[in-house]
Design a protein around this motif. Structure first.
Motif, mmCIF file in Angstrom:
data_model
loop_
_atom_site.group_PDB
_atom_site.id
_atom_site.type_symbol
_atom_site.label_atom_id
_atom_site.label_comp_id
_atom_site.label_asym_id
_atom_site.label_seq_id
_atom_site.Cartn_x
_atom_site.Cartn_y
_atom_site.Cartn_z
ATOM 1 N N PRO A 48 -17.745 0.493 -43.685
ATOM 2 C CA PRO A 48 -16.767 0.065 -42.674
ATOM 3 C C PRO A 48 -17.260 0.244 -41.241
ATOM 4 C CG PRO A 48 -15.698 1.350 -44.397
ATOM 5 C CD PRO A 48 -17.163 1.459 -44.642
ATOM 6 N N VAL A 49 -17.889 1.391 -40.953
ATOM 7 C CA VAL A 49 -18.370 1.635 -39.587
ATOM 8 C C VAL A 49 -19.472 0.655 -39.224
ATOM 9 C CG1 VAL A 49 -19.508 3.302 -38.072
ATOM 10 C CG2 VAL A 49 -17.708 4.061 -39.629
ATOM 11 N N GLU A 50 -20.385 0.428 -40.159
ATOM 12 C CA GLU A 50 -21.457 -0.535 -39.913
ATOM 13 C C GLU A 50 -20.894 -1.939 -39.722
ATOM 14 O OE1 GLU A 50 -25.328 0.885 -42.347
ATOM 15 O OE2 GLU A 50 -23.534 0.590 -43.577
ATOM 16 N N GLY A 51 -19.861 -2.271 -40.512
ATOM 17 C CA GLY A 51 -19.244 -3.588 -40.381
ATOM 18 C C GLY A 51 -18.577 -3.777 -39.031
ATOM 19 N N ILE A 52 -17.849 -2.751 -38.557
ATOM 20 C CA ILE A 52 -17.204 -2.832 -37.246
ATOM 21 C C ILE A 52 -18.252 -2.925 -36.144
ATOM 22 C CG2 ILE A 52 -15.784 -1.557 -35.587
ATOM 23 C CD1 ILE A 52 -14.284 -0.407 -38.023
ATOM 24 N N SER A 53 -19.307 -2.119 -36.267
ATOM 25 C CA SER A 53 -20.382 -2.159 -35.284
ATOM 26 C C SER A 53 -21.027 -3.540 -35.230
ATOM 27 C CB SER A 53 -21.437 -1.101 -35.612
ATOM 28 O OG SER A 53 -22.537 -1.176 -34.739
ATOM 29 N N ALA A 54 -21.269 -4.129 -36.415
ATOM 30 C CA ALA A 54 -21.877 -5.457 -36.460
ATOM 31 C C ALA A 54 -20.947 -6.511 -35.869
ATOM 32 C CB ALA A 54 -22.225 -5.812 -37.904
ATOM 33 N N LYS A 55 -19.632 -6.343 -36.083
ATOM 34 C CA LYS A 55 -18.681 -7.327 -35.570
ATOM 35 C C LYS A 55 -18.678 -7.363 -34.051
ATOM 36 C CE LYS A 55 -13.752 -8.474 -35.416
ATOM 37 N NZ LYS A 55 -12.399 -8.153 -35.931
ATOM 38 N N ILE A 191 -8.582 -0.386 -28.964
ATOM 39 C CA ILE A 191 -9.076 -1.540 -28.221
ATOM 40 C C ILE A 191 -10.156 -1.138 -27.223
ATOM 41 C CG2 ILE A 191 -8.411 -3.385 -26.617
ATOM 42 C CD1 ILE A 191 -5.719 -3.483 -28.063
ATOM 43 N N GLY A 192 -10.009 0.025 -26.598
ATOM 44 C CA GLY A 192 -11.054 0.491 -25.698
ATOM 45 C C GLY A 192 -12.374 0.683 -26.422
ATOM 46 N N SER A 193 -12.305 1.118 -27.676
ATOM 47 C CA SER A 193 -13.525 1.329 -28.455
ATOM 48 C C SER A 193 -14.181 0.015 -28.849
ATOM 49 C CB SER A 193 -13.209 2.153 -29.706
ATOM 50 O OG SER A 193 -12.745 3.436 -29.350
ATOM 51 N N TRP A 194 -13.403 -1.080 -28.926
ATOM 52 C CA TRP A 194 -14.032 -2.385 -29.155
ATOM 53 C C TRP A 194 -15.036 -2.674 -28.043
ATOM 54 C CZ3 TRP A 194 -9.112 -5.906 -29.983
ATOM 55 C CH2 TRP A 194 -8.423 -5.480 -31.132
ATOM 56 N N TRP A 195 -14.571 -2.476 -26.812
ATOM 57 C CA TRP A 195 -15.417 -2.763 -25.652
ATOM 58 C C TRP A 195 -16.584 -1.791 -25.573
ATOM 59 C CZ3 TRP A 195 -14.723 -6.925 -22.349
ATOM 60 C CH2 TRP A 195 -13.544 -7.659 -22.535
ATOM 61 N N ALA A 196 -16.316 -0.510 -25.879
ATOM 62 C CA ALA A 196 -17.387 0.485 -25.835
ATOM 63 C C ALA A 196 -18.438 0.207 -26.918
ATOM 64 C CB ALA A 196 -16.810 1.887 -26.002
ATOM 65 N N ASP A 201 -22.272 1.621 -26.937
ATOM 66 C CA ASP A 201 -22.973 2.226 -28.067
ATOM 67 C C ASP A 201 -22.207 1.931 -29.357
ATOM 68 O OD1 ASP A 201 -24.033 4.091 -30.023
ATOM 69 O OD2 ASP A 201 -24.966 5.131 -28.333
ATOM 70 N N PRO A 202 -22.893 1.480 -30.419
ATOM 71 C CA PRO A 202 -22.223 1.187 -31.691
ATOM 72 C C PRO A 202 -21.518 2.384 -32.307
ATOM 73 C CG PRO A 202 -24.427 0.234 -31.652
ATOM 74 C CD PRO A 202 -24.321 1.114 -30.440
ATOM 75 N N VAL A 203 -21.844 3.612 -31.858
ATOM 76 C CA VAL A 203 -21.217 4.801 -32.429
ATOM 77 C C VAL A 203 -19.705 4.812 -32.192
ATOM 78 C CG1 VAL A 203 -21.420 6.302 -30.397
ATOM 79 C CG2 VAL A 203 -21.543 7.298 -32.698
ATOM 80 N N PHE A 204 -19.243 4.070 -31.190
ATOM 81 C CA PHE A 204 -17.809 4.007 -30.909
ATOM 82 C C PHE A 204 -17.037 3.293 -32.025
ATOM 83 C CE2 PHE A 204 -19.221 5.092 -26.662
ATOM 84 C CZ PHE A 204 -18.196 5.895 -26.202
ATOM 85 N N ALA A 205 -17.752 2.689 -32.966
ATOM 86 C CA ALA A 205 -17.081 2.090 -34.128
ATOM 87 C C ALA A 205 -16.309 3.135 -34.913
ATOM 88 C CB ALA A 205 -18.099 1.385 -35.025
ATOM 89 N N PHE A 206 -16.772 4.396 -34.886
ATOM 90 C CA PHE A 206 -16.040 5.480 -35.543
ATOM 91 C C PHE A 206 -14.648 5.632 -34.929
ATOM 92 C CE2 PHE A 206 -20.334 6.855 -36.774
ATOM 93 C CZ PHE A 206 -20.118 7.219 -38.094
ATOM 94 N N ILE A 207 -14.584 5.523 -33.594
ATOM 95 C CA ILE A 207 -13.310 5.719 -32.893
ATOM 96 C C ILE A 207 -12.365 4.555 -33.182
ATOM 97 C CG2 ILE A 207 -12.237 6.108 -30.640
ATOM 98 C CD1 ILE A 207 -14.808 7.346 -29.701
#
Length: 248
Positions: A48-55, A191-196, A201-207
């Motif tokens: 899931p985190v990798e998927g959000i980061s890729a998105k 939503i802020g983490s989408w932009w971050a 940094d893709p690590v914000f996908a966790f948030i």
């Protein structure tokens, strides 16, 4: 003092119907997110985190590389994968396609074709394969801005209504204030983490996942506590009062 327990039956039925439909709608939204954002990446071997980061941020690997490193890794030998990866790194040109075409035809086209009837991309021509070798840069700023403002307005209004009903419950005031505020903090976090994730940094996908979890828990709490207060609590109170009335 107005509370959910002493509202007229008409208002309780109205509020309950609204909360139930909103709850079902929220579950449908989660199902949609799973099918669009989680499941396709899961098929390519991403969590899931990798998927959000890729998105939002994009991916170093192309979709073809990600699939051959993930769920499709056992379909090709290591030598065949290396030949495909080298072709992609060399620019995935039409001139070099003839070197990997036999591999894709033999190992992939059985399922990845229009004739298979499966809802997956075909890989039977250079034009088909080219679609999965384009570098993924994630969503654009325009897409992100459009989705962000829709969610900020839409979800905020939804929580105004569910929160207003929940605020009439008989729970402690500190609990009501907390559950009313949490979803708005979660919206900003999400939503802020989408932009971050996109620009920092893709690590914000966790948030993104954490914010979504808090939002869902707040929604479930507001709906379930409100329904309990409107229907179950008065029923249990009347049952407890009956033995007292008999003894008198």
């Amino acid at each position: 003092m107005i509370s959910l327990r002493n509202l007229p039956v008409t208002l309780r039925v109205l509020f309950s119907s609204f909360l139930i439909v909103v709850g079902i709608g929220y579950l449908m939204a989660l199902s949609y997110l799973f099918l669009v954002d989680i499941e396709p990446h899961h098929q390519e071997g991403q969590g899931p985190v990798e998927g959000i980061s890729a998105k939002y941020h994009g991916s170093i690997d192309t979709r073809l590389e990600a699939a051959l490193k993930g769920t499709m890794a056992d379909k090709l030998t290591s030598e065949e994968r290396d030949r495909v990866f080298q072709w992609v790194r060399d620019g995935a040109t039409a001139d070099g396609y003839s070197k990997i075409e036999p591999i894709l035809t033999q190992k992939c086209a059985t399922c990845h074709s229009a004739q298979s009837g499966m809802p997956i991309l075909p890989l039977t021509s250079f034009e088909d394969v080219e679609k999965v070798t384009t570098p993924d840069t994630g969503v654009s700023m325009l897409q992100l801005a459009r989705v962000s403002h829709i969610h900020l307005f839409g979800i905020s209004m939804m929580f105004v209504l569910t929160g207003a009903i929940f605020s009439l419950s008989a729970t402690p005031i500190w609990f009501r204030v907390t559950v009313v505020v949490i979803p708005y903090l979660a919206i900003i976090m999400d939503i802020g983490s989408w932009w971050a994730t996109k620009y920092y940094d893709p690590v914000f996908a966790f948030i993104v996942l954490i914010g979504g979890a808090f939002m869902g828990l707040a929604m479930a709490c507001q709906i379930l506590v409100s329904l309990w207060d409107m229907w179950i609590a008065p029923l249990t109170a009347s049952i407890r009062a009956k033995p007292i009335a008999i003894r008198k």
